[in-house]
Design a protein around this motif. Structure first.
Motif, PDB file in Angstrom:
ATOM      1  N   TYR A   1     -12.541  -1.238   5.208  1.00  0.00           N
ATOM      2  CA  TYR A   1     -11.135  -1.508   5.526  1.00  0.00           C
ATOM      3  C   TYR A   1     -10.696  -0.790   6.800  1.00  0.00           C
ATOM      4  N   VAL A   2      -9.801  -1.468   7.538  1.00  0.00           N
ATOM      5  CA  VAL A   2      -9.151  -0.850   8.696  1.00  0.00           C
ATOM      6  C   VAL A   2      -7.678  -1.231   8.607  1.00  0.00           C
ATOM      7  N   LEU A   3      -6.813  -0.219   8.618  1.00  0.00           N
ATOM      8  CA  LEU A   3      -5.371  -0.440   8.567  1.00  0.00           C
ATOM      9  C   LEU A   3      -4.777  -0.105   9.920  1.00  0.00           C
ATOM     10  N   GLU A   4      -4.140  -1.094  10.544  1.00  0.00           N
ATOM     11  CA  GLU A   4      -3.453  -0.864  11.816  1.00  0.00           C
ATOM     12  C   GLU A   4      -1.952  -0.752  11.580  1.00  0.00           C
ATOM     13  N   MET A   5      -1.391   0.306  12.148  1.00  0.00           N
ATOM     14  CA  MET A   5       0.051   0.551  12.089  1.00  0.00           C
ATOM     15  C   MET A   5       0.525   0.840  13.515  1.00  0.00           C
ATOM     16  N   ASN A   6       1.858   0.829  13.708  1.00  0.00           N
ATOM     17  CA  ASN A   6       2.392   1.212  15.007  1.00  0.00           C
ATOM     18  C   ASN A   6       1.869   2.598  15.374  1.00  0.00           C
ATOM     19  N   LYS A   7       1.567   2.789  16.664  1.00  0.00           N
ATOM     20  CA  LYS A   7       1.020   4.063  17.127  1.00  0.00           C
ATOM     21  C   LYS A   7       1.956   5.209  16.745  1.00  0.00           C
ATOM     22  N   GLY A   8       1.358   6.246  16.180  1.00  0.00           N
ATOM     23  CA  GLY A   8       2.111   7.433  15.805  1.00  0.00           C
ATOM     24  C   GLY A   8       2.637   7.409  14.380  1.00  0.00           C
ATOM     25  N   TRP A   9       2.560   6.278  13.681  1.00  0.00           N
ATOM     26  CA  TRP A   9       3.099   6.190  12.324  1.00  0.00           C
ATOM     27  C   TRP A   9       2.428   7.213  11.408  1.00  0.00           C
ATOM     28  N   PHE A  10       1.117   7.278  11.437  1.00  0.00           N
ATOM     29  CA  PHE A  10       0.388   8.211  10.564  1.00  0.00           C
ATOM     30  C   PHE A  10       0.750   9.657  10.904  1.00  0.00           C
ATOM     31  N   ALA A  11       0.775   9.992  12.187  1.00  0.00           N
ATOM     32  CA  ALA A  11       1.084  11.365  12.616  1.00  0.00           C
ATOM     33  C   ALA A  11       2.489  11.766  12.183  1.00  0.00           C
ATOM     34  N   LYS A  12       3.464  10.878  12.345  1.00  0.00           N
ATOM     35  CA  LYS A  12       4.846  11.182  11.950  1.00  0.00           C
ATOM     36  C   LYS A  12       4.968  11.442  10.454  1.00  0.00           C
ATOM     37  N   ALA A  59      -7.055  12.149   8.541  1.00  0.00           N
ATOM     38  CA  ALA A  59      -8.364  11.930   7.912  1.00  0.00           C
ATOM     39  C   ALA A  59      -8.429  12.766   6.641  1.00  0.00           C
ATOM     40  N   GLY A  60      -8.929  12.154   5.570  1.00  0.00           N
ATOM     41  CA  GLY A  60      -8.999  12.815   4.268  1.00  0.00           C
ATOM     42  C   GLY A  60      -7.856  12.418   3.350  1.00  0.00           C
ATOM     43  N   SER A  61      -6.730  11.933   3.927  1.00  0.00           N
ATOM     44  CA  SER A  61      -5.619  11.445   3.099  1.00  0.00           C
ATOM     45  C   SER A  61      -6.055  10.171   2.396  1.00  0.00           C
ATOM     46  N   LYS A  62      -5.417   9.892   1.266  1.00  0.00           N
ATOM     47  CA  LYS A  62      -5.763   8.688   0.500  1.00  0.00           C
ATOM     48  C   LYS A  62      -4.641   7.676   0.543  1.00  0.00           C
ATOM     49  N   LEU A  63      -5.043   6.424   0.690  1.00  0.00           N
ATOM     50  CA  LEU A  63      -4.115   5.310   0.566  1.00  0.00           C
ATOM     51  C   LEU A  63      -4.253   4.751  -0.836  1.00  0.00           C
ATOM     52  N   GLY A  64      -3.172   4.211  -1.350  1.00  0.00           N
ATOM     53  CA  GLY A  64      -3.207   3.586  -2.666  1.00  0.00           C
ATOM     54  C   GLY A  64      -2.828   2.122  -2.558  1.00  0.00           C
ATOM     55  N   GLY A  65      -3.184   1.371  -3.565  1.00  0.00           N
ATOM     56  CA  GLY A  65      -2.839  -0.042  -3.609  1.00  0.00           C
ATOM     57  C   GLY A  65      -3.909  -0.838  -4.317  1.00  0.00           C
ATOM     58  N   PRO A  66      -3.593  -2.071  -4.672  1.00  0.00           N
ATOM     59  CA  PRO A  66      -4.526  -2.891  -5.456  1.00  0.00           C
ATOM     60  C   PRO A  66      -5.870  -3.140  -4.761  1.00  0.00           C
ATOM     61  N   LEU A 110       0.853  -1.180   0.000  1.00  0.00           N
ATOM     62  CA  LEU A 110       0.000   0.000   0.000  1.00  0.00           C
ATOM     63  C   LEU A 110       0.892   1.234   0.000  1.00  0.00           C
ATOM     64  N   SER A 111       0.317   2.354  -0.391  1.00  0.00           N
ATOM     65  CA  SER A 111       1.059   3.609  -0.330  1.00  0.00           C
ATOM     66  C   SER A 111       0.225   4.645   0.407  1.00  0.00           C
ATOM     67  N   ALA A 112       0.932   5.515   1.107  1.00  0.00           N
ATOM     68  CA  ALA A 112       0.326   6.662   1.783  1.00  0.00           C
ATOM     69  C   ALA A 112       1.202   7.838   1.391  1.00  0.00           C
ATOM     70  N   GLY A 113       0.793   8.530   0.322  1.00  0.00           N
ATOM     71  CA  GLY A 113       1.666   9.554  -0.242  1.00  0.00           C
ATOM     72  C   GLY A 113       2.913   8.877  -0.767  1.00  0.00           C
ATOM     73  N   MET A 114       4.083   9.364  -0.350  1.00  0.00           N
ATOM     74  CA  MET A 114       5.340   8.763  -0.801  1.00  0.00           C
ATOM     75  C   MET A 114       5.797   7.600   0.080  1.00  0.00           C
ATOM     76  N   HIS A 115       5.024   7.256   1.089  1.00  0.00           N
ATOM     77  CA  HIS A 115       5.394   6.221   2.038  1.00  0.00           C
ATOM     78  C   HIS A 115       4.791   4.872   1.625  1.00  0.00           C
ATOM     79  N   LEU A 116       5.605   3.826   1.694  1.00  0.00           N
ATOM     80  CA  LEU A 116       5.145   2.484   1.341  1.00  0.00           C
ATOM     81  C   LEU A 116       4.857   1.684   2.605  1.00  0.00           C
TER      82      LEU A 116
END
Length: 164
Positions: free
Chosen positions: A135-146, A151-158, A47-53
């Motif tokens: 869908y629900v994506l769980e990441m380590n706490k703080g990953w999204f904030a860092k 909210a409103g950002s888009k994730l990409g992926g198949p 998946l991608s979140a902006g330039m982050h994979l």
């Protein structure tokens, strides 16, 4: 004509034994524990979140979703788990038996993050989506904030491209 009692018992025993083996074969992937916890060998998706994979494990069956990231002691920063549901509805998550602090991103069909929730380990506090999501994506706490993802950002992926 009825089968003889011996034949009936043997056939019944054989069916029960076959059923046991079939159940064990079905459950063995779900019960695959490693030193780091359960479900280390689930299917993965990029998946991608902006330039982050993100390298996300996919929890798609009810059993996989129920276990989620329970009992894991660590998870690499670029990894997460995406929970896939059959249909969009309000999704609520808790952290019973989950040792890692996590952030849940509740995600719409098109990959838009509806809301985020920071979750404390080993609690039964409910963290719910603000609207129906699949869908629900769980990441380590703080990953999204860092990463400045909110909210409103888009994730990409198949996963999301198939729904567009």
């Amino acid at each position: 004509m009825f089968p003889t009692p011996g034949a009936f018992s043997l056939g019944k025993a054989f069916r029960a034994l076959a059923g046991t083996f079939a159940l064990a074969a079905l459950l063995s992937p779900l019960c695959a524990w490693s030193q780091d916890g359960p479900q280390m060998n689930l299917q993965r998706v990029k998946l991608s979140a902006g330039m982050h994979l993100i390298d996300a494990q996919v929890a798609i069956t009810p059993e996989q979703r129920q276990i989620g990231l329970m009992f894991r002691k660590e998870m690499p920063q670029q990894e997460g788990m995406i929970f896939v549901f059959e249909q969009a509805s309000q999704q609520c998550f808790w952290m019973k038996n989950t040792l890692l602090p996590l952030t849940a991103a509740f995600v719409a069909d098109d990959g838009t993050i509806v809301n985020l929730a920071d979750m404390k380990p080993q609690t039964t506090d409910a963290h719910c989506s603000a609207q129906p999501v699949r869908y629900v994506l769980e990441m380590n706490k703080g990953w999204f904030a860092k990463k400045g993802i909110k909210a409103g950002s888009k994730l990409g992926g198949p996963i999301f491209e198939a729904r567009r």
